[in-house]
Design a protein around this motif. Sequence first.
Motif, PDB file in Angstrom:
ATOM      1  N   ILE A 189      67.797  31.699  51.687  1.00 46.27           N
ATOM      2  CA  ILE A 189      67.613  33.150  51.773  1.00 46.27           C
ATOM      3  C   ILE A 189      68.956  33.860  51.895  1.00 46.27           C
ATOM      4  O   ILE A 189      69.196  34.891  51.257  1.00 46.27           O
ATOM      5  CB  ILE A 189      66.696  33.503  52.954  1.00 46.27           C
ATOM      6  CG1 ILE A 189      65.307  32.865  52.760  1.00 46.27           C
ATOM      7  CG2 ILE A 189      66.555  35.010  53.105  1.00 46.27           C
ATOM      8  CD1 ILE A 189      64.371  33.082  53.926  1.00 46.27           C
ATOM      9  N   ARG A 190      69.851  33.310  52.694  1.00 47.62           N
ATOM     10  CA  ARG A 190      71.154  33.951  52.886  1.00 47.62           C
ATOM     11  C   ARG A 190      71.999  33.925  51.618  1.00 47.62           C
ATOM     12  O   ARG A 190      72.872  34.781  51.435  1.00 47.62           O
ATOM     13  CB  ARG A 190      71.900  33.268  54.030  1.00 47.62           C
ATOM     14  CG  ARG A 190      71.319  33.575  55.410  1.00 47.62           C
ATOM     15  CD  ARG A 190      72.305  33.266  56.503  1.00 47.62           C
ATOM     16  NE  ARG A 190      71.783  33.590  57.824  1.00 47.62           N
ATOM     17  CZ  ARG A 190      71.843  34.798  58.376  1.00 47.62           C
ATOM     18  NH1 ARG A 190      72.414  35.791  57.711  1.00 47.62           N
ATOM     19  NH2 ARG A 190      71.365  35.014  59.588  1.00 47.62           N
ATOM     20  N   ARG A 191      71.782  32.957  50.752  1.00 47.16           N
ATOM     21  CA  ARG A 191      72.511  32.943  49.486  1.00 47.16           C
ATOM     22  C   ARG A 191      72.182  34.158  48.635  1.00 47.16           C
ATOM     23  O   ARG A 191      73.008  34.628  47.852  1.00 47.16           O
ATOM     24  CB  ARG A 191      72.178  31.662  48.709  1.00 47.16           C
ATOM     25  CG  ARG A 191      72.810  30.406  49.257  1.00 47.16           C
ATOM     26  CD  ARG A 191      72.423  29.202  48.424  1.00 47.16           C
ATOM     27  NE  ARG A 191      72.952  27.963  48.996  1.00 47.16           N
ATOM     28  CZ  ARG A 191      72.707  26.759  48.484  1.00 47.16           C
ATOM     29  NH1 ARG A 191      71.947  26.638  47.405  1.00 47.16           N
ATOM     30  NH2 ARG A 191      73.219  25.686  49.059  1.00 47.16           N
ATOM     31  N   ARG A 192      70.965  34.668  48.764  1.00 49.47           N
ATOM     32  CA  ARG A 192      70.534  35.813  47.969  1.00 49.47           C
ATOM     33  C   ARG A 192      70.825  37.139  48.639  1.00 49.47           C
ATOM     34  O   ARG A 192      70.777  38.180  47.979  1.00 49.47           O
ATOM     35  CB  ARG A 192      69.035  35.693  47.679  1.00 49.47           C
ATOM     36  CG  ARG A 192      68.702  34.562  46.710  1.00 49.47           C
ATOM     37  CD  ARG A 192      67.212  34.286  46.680  1.00 49.47           C
ATOM     38  NE  ARG A 192      66.869  33.419  45.555  1.00 49.47           N
ATOM     39  CZ  ARG A 192      67.006  32.101  45.555  1.00 49.47           C
ATOM     40  NH1 ARG A 192      67.479  31.503  46.640  1.00 49.47           N
ATOM     41  NH2 ARG A 192      66.687  31.377  44.496  1.00 49.47           N
ATOM     42  N   ILE A 215      62.425  34.034  62.842  1.00 49.26           N
ATOM     43  CA  ILE A 215      62.024  35.249  62.138  1.00 49.26           C
ATOM     44  C   ILE A 215      63.281  35.869  61.537  1.00 49.26           C
ATOM     45  O   ILE A 215      64.342  35.906  62.175  1.00 49.26           O
ATOM     46  CB  ILE A 215      61.301  36.250  63.071  1.00 49.26           C
ATOM     47  CG1 ILE A 215      62.195  36.671  64.243  1.00 49.26           C
ATOM     48  CG2 ILE A 215      60.007  35.657  63.576  1.00 49.26           C
ATOM     49  CD1 ILE A 215      61.577  37.747  65.115  1.00 49.26           C
ATOM     50  N   MET A 216      63.161  36.344  60.303  1.00 42.66           N
ATOM     51  CA  MET A 216      64.265  36.986  59.598  1.00 42.66           C
ATOM     52  C   MET A 216      63.823  38.376  59.167  1.00 42.66           C
ATOM     53  O   MET A 216      62.685  38.563  58.721  1.00 42.66           O
ATOM     54  CB  MET A 216      64.696  36.168  58.381  1.00 42.66           C
ATOM     55  CG  MET A 216      65.267  34.802  58.707  1.00 42.66           C
ATOM     56  SD  MET A 216      65.973  33.983  57.257  1.00 42.66           S
ATOM     57  CE  MET A 216      67.462  34.969  57.015  1.00 42.66           C
ATOM     58  N   TYR A 217      64.719  39.332  59.279  1.00 39.21           N
ATOM     59  CA  TYR A 217      64.421  40.695  58.876  1.00 39.21           C
ATOM     60  C   TYR A 217      65.731  41.417  58.619  1.00 39.21           C
ATOM     61  O   TYR A 217      66.818  40.979  59.053  1.00 39.21           O
ATOM     62  CB  TYR A 217      63.612  41.424  59.954  1.00 39.21           C
ATOM     63  CG  TYR A 217      64.285  41.480  61.309  1.00 39.21           C
ATOM     64  CD1 TYR A 217      65.073  42.573  61.671  1.00 39.21           C
ATOM     65  CD2 TYR A 217      64.125  40.451  62.226  1.00 39.21           C
ATOM     66  CE1 TYR A 217      65.692  42.632  62.901  1.00 39.21           C
ATOM     67  CE2 TYR A 217      64.743  40.491  63.465  1.00 39.21           C
ATOM     68  CZ  TYR A 217      65.520  41.574  63.797  1.00 39.21           C
ATOM     69  OH  TYR A 217      66.140  41.625  65.022  1.00 39.21           O
ATOM     70  N   GLY A 274      62.774  39.435  48.297  1.00 39.21           N
ATOM     71  CA  GLY A 274      62.244  40.703  47.815  1.00 39.21           C
ATOM     72  C   GLY A 274      61.397  41.409  48.845  1.00 39.21           C
ATOM     73  O   GLY A 274      61.457  42.642  48.982  1.00 39.21           O
ATOM     74  N   ASN A 275      60.602  40.664  49.609  1.00 38.75           N
ATOM     75  CA  ASN A 275      59.782  41.280  50.646  1.00 38.75           C
ATOM     76  C   ASN A 275      60.618  41.739  51.835  1.00 38.75           C
ATOM     77  O   ASN A 275      60.266  42.723  52.491  1.00 38.75           O
ATOM     78  CB  ASN A 275      58.709  40.294  51.110  1.00 38.75           C
ATOM     79  CG  ASN A 275      57.552  40.173  50.138  1.00 38.75           C
ATOM     80  OD1 ASN A 275      56.605  40.950  50.170  1.00 38.75           O
ATOM     81  ND2 ASN A 275      57.618  39.201  49.252  1.00 38.75           N
ATOM     82  N   LEU A 276      61.697  41.038  52.132  1.00 34.39           N
ATOM     83  CA  LEU A 276      62.586  41.502  53.193  1.00 34.39           C
ATOM     84  C   LEU A 276      63.207  42.849  52.839  1.00 34.39           C
ATOM     85  O   LEU A 276      63.402  43.707  53.705  1.00 34.39           O
ATOM     86  CB  LEU A 276      63.684  40.475  53.447  1.00 34.39           C
ATOM     87  CG  LEU A 276      63.257  39.159  54.100  1.00 34.39           C
ATOM     88  CD1 LEU A 276      64.440  38.208  54.206  1.00 34.39           C
ATOM     89  CD2 LEU A 276      62.651  39.398  55.479  1.00 34.39           C
ATOM     90  N   LEU A 277      63.504  43.050  51.558  1.00 34.65           N
ATOM     91  CA  LEU A 277      64.073  44.323  51.117  1.00 34.65           C
ATOM     92  C   LEU A 277      63.076  45.467  51.248  1.00 34.65           C
ATOM     93  O   LEU A 277      63.478  46.635  51.280  1.00 34.65           O
ATOM     94  CB  LEU A 277      64.546  44.203  49.667  1.00 34.65           C
ATOM     95  CG  LEU A 277      65.769  43.315  49.431  1.00 34.65           C
ATOM     96  CD1 LEU A 277      65.984  43.102  47.942  1.00 34.65           C
ATOM     97  CD2 LEU A 277      67.000  43.936  50.070  1.00 34.65           C
ATOM     98  N   ILE A 505      64.182  54.869  42.382  1.00 36.41           N
ATOM     99  CA  ILE A 505      65.403  55.165  43.136  1.00 36.41           C
ATOM    100  C   ILE A 505      65.165  55.109  44.639  1.00 36.41           C
ATOM    101  O   ILE A 505      66.110  55.155  45.417  1.00 36.41           O
ATOM    102  CB  ILE A 505      65.951  56.547  42.749  1.00 36.41           C
ATOM    103  CG1 ILE A 505      64.900  57.626  43.023  1.00 36.41           C
ATOM    104  CG2 ILE A 505      66.374  56.558  41.297  1.00 36.41           C
ATOM    105  CD1 ILE A 505      65.402  59.029  42.734  1.00 36.41           C
ATOM    106  N   THR A 506      63.915  55.015  45.080  1.00 36.03           N
ATOM    107  CA  THR A 506      63.608  54.937  46.502  1.00 36.03           C
ATOM    108  C   THR A 506      62.843  53.655  46.764  1.00 36.03           C
ATOM    109  O   THR A 506      62.137  53.138  45.910  1.00 36.03           O
ATOM    110  CB  THR A 506      62.780  56.142  46.975  1.00 36.03           C
ATOM    111  OG1 THR A 506      61.558  56.202  46.209  1.00 36.03           O
ATOM    112  CG2 THR A 506      63.557  57.428  46.783  1.00 36.03           C
ATOM    113  N   ARG A 507      62.985  53.159  47.981  1.00 34.75           N
ATOM    114  CA  ARG A 507      62.302  51.933  48.376  1.00 34.75           C
ATOM    115  C   ARG A 507      60.828  52.214  48.608  1.00 34.75           C
ATOM    116  O   ARG A 507      60.476  53.183  49.275  1.00 34.75           O
ATOM    117  CB  ARG A 507      62.946  51.380  49.653  1.00 34.75           C
ATOM    118  CG  ARG A 507      62.339  50.062  50.122  1.00 34.75           C
ATOM    119  CD  ARG A 507      63.070  49.533  51.341  1.00 34.75           C
ATOM    120  NE  ARG A 507      64.419  49.116  50.989  1.00 34.75           N
ATOM    121  CZ  ARG A 507      65.514  49.779  51.336  1.00 34.75           C
ATOM    122  NH1 ARG A 507      65.411  50.900  52.044  1.00 34.75           N
ATOM    123  NH2 ARG A 507      66.706  49.353  50.982  1.00 34.75           N
ATOM    124  N   PRO A 508      59.915  51.376  48.095  1.00 37.16           N
ATOM    125  CA  PRO A 508      58.483  51.605  48.333  1.00 37.16           C
ATOM    126  C   PRO A 508      58.141  51.423  49.800  1.00 37.16           C
ATOM    127  O   PRO A 508      58.543  50.438  50.437  1.00 37.16           O
ATOM    128  CB  PRO A 508      57.810  50.525  47.464  1.00 37.16           C
ATOM    129  CG  PRO A 508      58.847  49.484  47.265  1.00 37.16           C
ATOM    130  CD  PRO A 508      60.160  50.199  47.249  1.00 37.16           C
TER     131      PRO A 508
END
Length: 540
Positions: A189-192, A215-217, A274-277, A505-508
Amino acid sequence: MISKWFFRSKKKHKKKEIIHEMGFQEGNHKLQQDLDQMLHQIKKDLGNSPDVIVRTFQIARGSQNQVAAVYMEGLTDKEKINDFVARSLLIDPVDDALPQSVDSQNIFDFIKTRALTVGDVKVQSDWNSMMYSILSGDIIVLVNGFNSCITGNLRGGEQRSISEPESEINIRGPKDSFTESIGTNISLIRRRMKSPNLWLESMRIGNISQTEVAIMYLKGIAEDQLVEEMRRRLKDIRIDAILESGYIEELVQDQTYTPFPTVYNSERPDVVAGNLLEGRIAVLVDGTPNTLILPTTFSQFFKAAEDYYQRFDFTVFMRIIRYLSFFIVILLPSIYIAVTAYHHEMVPTPLVINLLAQREGVPFPVVIEALLMEIAFEIMREAGTRMPRAVGQAVSIVGAVVLGQAAVQAGVVTAMMVIIVSLTGIASFTMPGFTLTTTARLIRFPMMLAASTLGFYGIIIAVILLVAHMTSLRSFGIPYLSPFAPFGLKHQKDTIWRSPFKSAITRPRLFDSNQMSSLQKDKDPLSDQNDKTSEGMRTS
């Protein structure tokens, strides 16, 4: 008063039994200074297991200057032990690097600062912490006359290498997947996401297994109240062992008695990133390649990782196909039963005549015929999954063809029913989220019973009850059907429709900023405490 005292005494006695089963001592116990006594106690607590390796060294002249290295065979890397520990401790007694006044303090400091070439070195003085480090694969260095130990991270042993995902197949995109090592999964995950805002928190869950859960966030994107609620639910878990992430999934979800999955799991690092974003939280469990993603919505199960690697128009088309396939799985057999048994006037007359002609030699009602075929298909699906890979697919395909043709020729089922069941089975494989596929397979059976009872009226009533149940579901306080219900037009940029990247242009958002949801804590299955409702959480 007496019963209350007895209950507390029983709980205290149970806690002592659990600690005894783990081999740990109750309370915080310091290490002893005598090396022989510590080694004897370690072997005693571990049952004199032959995989406990103890290597002693003589650092300087004198019997008081002894050092021992303790580790578990199979959990540590032997080559690293020989290179970074054993050779470092084999010091010449007349080496000028040793302090002139040799005592336990000097030897301990010398080993910690100059002798060991291990990167991750820590000092521990608690007995339970030392035992956990040994059982986790760390190496422990004990110095005679000093009541602390040095731990080095040399975890290794046999591990599965990174390979392609097995359940989430894609044509375009990365081919790596999670493994059973939580350290490897975190690194993927950290590589991405090379951001300092990617925060990681780790804890141990399970009285006996002591499984590492992390847990990561993304700090600043994930809601602080959501992170705090996730942290609280994990700390409230009381269970003997966590062997897979499914244990965590069932213990932290809002509602247990529902066929719909309210926790998403994935074995792909790009899906988790992608879900963390989007502001979600990832829960990684040591020993399993499946990572949990919270909170979860219904539309999330129809999104594939490949949707973001190809053109948006084709992605929209494939998502429509997936939603259509979901309705085919749960409704197509029921519609066929309702049309055949009750509503002949809703289909063209030539088709009705053809269907009735096929059913002349069938001895069973249409609902019994459908149930027999669906159960037979589920048996073949399960057999193909459990059988060896070399023969599993061949047996399932040949079995389906042979049994279907033989059943039609014997007059047990009609050819149209074989087509309906086959189409339903094929449609169930189009959904990226496998857990939702299992839900659709379960739902279609009560749908078939409703159709056999009241026809289309029964199907409509069952669908209304199903939608009402889905509307009542929550995943960490978030409506399960959002952003469909409650509906928000500005939130539809990544549901069935995927906006082009230039216009997105905005995060969902997961939900509206004015929405308030109360997060309800699940009842602990291993305790007798009542359910508690946490404070309301404002999300944006």
